[in-house]
Design a protein around this motif. Structure first.
Motif, PDB file in Angstrom:
ATOM      1  N   ILE A  30       1.025  -1.063  -0.436  1.00 59.23           N
ATOM      2  CA  ILE A  30       0.106  -0.137  -0.343  1.00 59.23           C
ATOM      3  C   ILE A  30       0.957   1.300   0.169  1.00 59.23           C
ATOM      4  CG2 ILE A  30      -1.709   1.261   1.060  1.00 59.23           C
ATOM      5  CD1 ILE A  30      -2.557  -1.020   2.915  1.00 59.23           C
ATOM      6  N   CYS A  31       0.711   2.147  -1.281  1.00 58.49           N
ATOM      7  CA  CYS A  31       1.713   3.340  -0.968  1.00 58.49           C
ATOM      8  C   CYS A  31       0.578   4.738  -1.081  1.00 58.49           C
ATOM      9  CB  CYS A  31       2.358   4.015  -2.511  1.00 58.49           C
ATOM     10  SG  CYS A  31       3.310   2.612  -2.880  1.00 58.49           S
ATOM     11  N   MET A  32       1.020   5.021  -0.043  1.00 57.56           N
ATOM     12  CA  MET A  32       0.662   6.892  -0.160  1.00 57.56           C
ATOM     13  C   MET A  32       1.349   7.240  -0.832  1.00 57.56           C
ATOM     14  SD  MET A  32       0.992   7.377   4.527  1.00 57.56           S
ATOM     15  CE  MET A  32       0.080   8.694   4.902  1.00 57.56           C
ATOM     16  N   HIS A  33       0.253   8.431  -0.627  1.00 58.17           N
ATOM     17  CA  HIS A  33      -0.036   8.935  -2.071  1.00 58.17           C
ATOM     18  C   HIS A  33       0.716   9.934  -1.709  1.00 58.17           C
ATOM     19  CE1 HIS A  33      -0.548  11.824  -5.168  1.00 58.17           C
ATOM     20  NE2 HIS A  33      -1.453  13.372  -4.908  1.00 58.17           N
ATOM     21  N   ALA A  64       2.284  13.380   2.716  1.00 55.53           N
ATOM     22  CA  ALA A  64       1.778  12.028   2.329  1.00 55.53           C
ATOM     23  C   ALA A  64       0.338  11.745   2.744  1.00 55.53           C
ATOM     24  CB  ALA A  64       2.774  10.922   2.784  1.00 55.53           C
ATOM     25  N   GLU A  65      -0.224  11.394   1.861  1.00 49.75           N
ATOM     26  CA  GLU A  65      -1.899  11.527   1.933  1.00 49.75           C
ATOM     27  C   GLU A  65      -2.926  10.154   1.959  1.00 49.75           C
ATOM     28  OE1 GLU A  65      -3.727  16.005   1.151  1.00 49.75           O
ATOM     29  OE2 GLU A  65      -3.483  14.044  -0.384  1.00 49.75           O
ATOM     30  N   HIS A  66      -3.622   9.613   2.775  1.00 49.49           N
ATOM     31  CA  HIS A  66      -4.047   8.204   2.551  1.00 49.49           C
ATOM     32  C   HIS A  66      -5.208   8.299   3.006  1.00 49.49           C
ATOM     33  CE1 HIS A  66      -4.173   3.922   1.198  1.00 49.49           C
ATOM     34  NE2 HIS A  66      -4.852   3.900   2.454  1.00 49.49           N
ATOM     35  N   GLY A  67      -6.532   8.644   2.711  1.00 54.54           N
ATOM     36  CA  GLY A  67      -7.515   7.852   2.942  1.00 54.54           C
ATOM     37  C   GLY A  67      -7.205   9.707   3.733  1.00 54.54           C
ATOM     38  N   ILE A 118      -5.804   9.965   6.245  1.00 53.64           N
ATOM     39  CA  ILE A 118      -4.617  10.707   6.710  1.00 53.64           C
ATOM     40  C   ILE A 118      -3.692  11.837   5.975  1.00 53.64           C
ATOM     41  CG2 ILE A 118      -2.427   9.366   7.529  1.00 53.64           C
ATOM     42  CD1 ILE A 118      -3.932   6.928   7.097  1.00 53.64           C
ATOM     43  N   HIS A 119      -3.300  12.808   6.527  1.00 55.50           N
ATOM     44  CA  HIS A 119      -2.404  13.825   6.549  1.00 55.50           C
ATOM     45  C   HIS A 119      -1.374  14.287   6.737  1.00 55.50           C
ATOM     46  CE1 HIS A 119      -1.817  17.066   3.527  1.00 55.50           C
ATOM     47  NE2 HIS A 119      -1.393  17.810   4.733  1.00 55.50           N
ATOM     48  N   ARG A 120      -0.189  13.925   6.633  1.00 56.97           N
ATOM     49  CA  ARG A 120       1.151  14.129   6.875  1.00 56.97           C
ATOM     50  C   ARG A 120       1.989  14.668   6.060  1.00 56.97           C
ATOM     51  NH1 ARG A 120       1.844   9.230   9.033  1.00 56.97           N
ATOM     52  NH2 ARG A 120       3.676   8.474   6.788  1.00 56.97           N
ATOM     53  N   GLU A 121       2.544  16.293   7.131  1.00 49.94           N
ATOM     54  CA  GLU A 121       3.712  16.581   6.412  1.00 49.94           C
ATOM     55  C   GLU A 121       5.133  17.094   7.237  1.00 49.94           C
ATOM     56  OE1 GLU A 121       2.584  20.795   5.703  1.00 49.94           O
ATOM     57  OE2 GLU A 121       0.326  19.790   4.991  1.00 49.94           O
ATOM     58  N   THR A 122       5.764  16.262   6.163  1.00 53.26           N
ATOM     59  CA  THR A 122       7.318  16.096   6.786  1.00 53.26           C
ATOM     60  C   THR A 122       8.337  17.358   5.887  1.00 53.26           C
ATOM     61  OG1 THR A 122       6.765  13.982   6.368  1.00 53.26           O
ATOM     62  CG2 THR A 122       8.336  14.319   8.032  1.00 53.26           C
TER      63      THR A 122
END
Ligand SMILES: O=C([S-])c1cc(C(=O)S)c[n+]([C@@H]2O[C@H](COP(=O)(O)O)[C@@H](O)[C@H]2O)c1
Ligand code: NI
Length: 383
Positions: free
Chosen positions: A325-328, A346-349, A351-355
C-alpha cells in the motif's frame, strides 16, 4: 502502465517480431531510418499489410542485396552496434539479445563466445531483426512485456549445418537460459527461431496464463512459412493500473566482506531495486551472516536476480510477490525566516502528514547554528 503481451501460439521469429511491432503502429519509415544509423548498406525493410487465414496483419522481411550476405563473428557484430549512432539504450538492448544467441551458438559448437561465427544467424537480416526489435521496444516504451508459452513446432529444419531437430540446437540453448515454457502443437516445422526466442527471452517476462490487463490494440506479424495454422506472432498492447504487487527477493550470505556487501546494495539500487537492505542473522555453524532483502517491480526481476547471483557469494535466492500500500505523495515549498524548506506530504484516506525534508532542515541547522530540534519546531510554525 503500458503492457505488451507476446502471444506465441505459432512461435516467434525476428521477422514476426518486426511485423507485429509495425502492425501495432511502429512506422516502417522510422524503423528503416533508425536502422540506417548502423551505417551498413545492403538491406531494405519490406513491410506489407496483408491477409493470412482471413486475418489482417503485417508481413515484414529484410531484403538483402549482394553486399548483405556476409558471415560475421560476434566481435564484428558488437563493433557494428557499438560504433553506430543509435541511442545507448537501443545499443544495450540489441547487444544483450545478440549475446544470448552468441552464448547459445558457442555452447552448441563448443567455441569461445567471442569467436562464434554466425552464418545464418549472423547474416545481416538477424542484425536487422535484433536491432529493429530493440528500436521498436524503446520507441513503444512498455512498462512490461509478457510472453506466453512458445509453440516451437516439431520435426526437422534444414540449415547450414544440415538437417537439425526442431527446436534447433541454438534455439534450445537460448531457451535453457530463459524461463519460458515450450510446447509443440499443430506445427510440423520450425516455428521458433534463435533470433525470435532471444528477443523474447531478453525483453519478456514469462506468463503461463494470459496476464490480467485491459487490451487496447493488437498487431499480427506473419511468418514466411505456411504451417496450415495461422503463422503469426500476436502482440496485444494494453494497460493496467500501477502495480500494487511487487516482488521480494531474498538470500542469506555468510562469506562476503563488508565492503562487498555495501557495493552489492549500490548495484541493486542502480539496477532497479525499489529498496534493498540487510538484516543481521546467525546462520549454520553459528556463523554471523547477513540476510539480503530486495524489493522490486516484476519487470526488474531478472536484472535483480542477475545482480544478486553475479555480485554476491550466494548460490541461490528466494522470491515471492507481496501486496503493498503506497500513500499518495507530493512536495510543496514553504518560506521560513531562515530559508526555504521542502515539505513532503503523504496522504491516504483521511490521513494527512507533512514532514520537512531532512536535508533542508540539516542545512538550516548548520548555517544558523541552531539544533535540528529547534529548526524542526520553527518549521512547524510556518507549514
Ligand atoms: O547459423 C547458425 S550457426 C545456425 C545454427 C543453428 C543451430 O541451431 S546451431 C540454427 N540455425 C538456423 O538458421 C536459421 C535462421 O535463424 P534466425 O534466428 O536467424 O532466424 C534457423 O532455421 C535456425 O534454426 C543457424
Ligand atoms: Ni549453429
Amino acid at each position: 502502465m503500458k503492457v505488451l503481451y507476446f502471444d506465441c501460439f505459432s512461435g516467434i521469429s525476428g521477422d514476426m517480431v518486426l511485423g507485429a511491432f509495425i502492425d501495432l503502429g511502429i512506422d516502417p519509415v522510422f524503423l528503416e531510418s533508425e536502422l540506417k544509423k548502423l551505417n551498413i548498406d545492403g538491406f531494405k525493410i519490406a513491410a506489407e499489410a496483408t491477409m493470412k487465414k482471413g486475418i489482417s496483419g503485417t508481413r515484414c522481411h529484410v531484403v538483402l542485396n549482394e553486399d548483405g550476405h556476409h558471415h560475421r563473428h560476434f566481435e564484428d557484430i558488437k563493433r557494428i552496434i557499438s560504433n553506430s549512432s543509435l541511442s545507448d539504450d537501443v545499443k544495450k538492448t540489441a547487444l544483450a539479445i545478440f549475446r544470448r544467441v552468441a552464448v547459445a551458438e558457442a555452447k552448441v559448437h563448443n567455441v569461445p563466445v567471442e569467436q562464434v561465427h554466425f552464418h545464418e544467424v549472423g547474416a545481416l537480416d538477424s542484425i536487422i531483426d535484433i536491432v529493429g526489435a530493440a528500436i521498436c521496444f524503446h520507441a513503444l516504451k512498455p512498462d512490461i512485456i509478457y510472453g506466453s508459452k512458445i509453440n516451437v513446432g516439431c520435426g526437422w529444419v534444414r540449415c547450414a549445418h544440415g538437417l537439425l531437430p526442431v527446436p534447433a540446437p541454438a534455439t534450445t540453448e537460448i531457451l535453457c537460459d530463459a524461463n519460458f515454457e515450450i510446447y509443440s502443437k499443430c506445427i510440423d516445422g520450425e516455428s521458433a527461431t534463435p533470433t525470435g526466442v532471444a528477443i523474447l527471452a531478453e525483453l519478456g517476462t514469462y506468463t503461463p496464463t494470459t496476464p490480467s490487463f485491459i487490451p487496447e490494440k493488437t498487431g499480427y506479424g506473419f511468418g514466411g512459412k505456411d504451417f496450415g495454422v495461422l503463422n503469426a506472432l500476436r502482440i496485444i498492447q494494453g494497460r493496467k493500473s500501477e502495480p500494487n504487487q511487487i516482488m521480494v527477493v531474498e538470500t542469506n550470505v555468510d562469506d562476503m566482506t563488508g565492503e562487498m556487501a555495501g557495493y552489492v546494495l549500490e548495484r541493486l539500487l542502480k539496477n532497479g531495486a525499489l529498496d534493498a537492505f540487510y538484516t543481521p542473522v546467525y546462520m549454520k555453524k553459528s556463523r554471523p551472516g547477513i540476510h539480503l532483502t530486495v524489493l522490486c517491480e516484476e519487470s526488474k526481476l531478472s536484472s535483480i536476480e542477475d545482480t544478486i547471483l553475479r555480485e554476491t557469494s550466494t548460490l541461490g535466492l528466494r522470491k515471492y510477490p507481496v501486496e503493498r500500500i503506497c500513500m499518495h505523495r507530493y512536495f510543496k515549498n514553504i518560506s521560513t525566516p531562515l530559508g526555504e524548506v521542502t515539505m513532503k506530504i503523504a496522504e491516504h484516506g483521511d490521513i494527512h502528514r507533512e514532514t520537512p525534508e531532512y536535508e533542508d532542515v540539516k542545512k538550516i541547522a548548520q548555517e544558523s547554528g541552531k539544533s535540528l530540534w529547534e529548526v524542526m519546531e520553527m518549521v512547524e510554525k510556518y507549514k
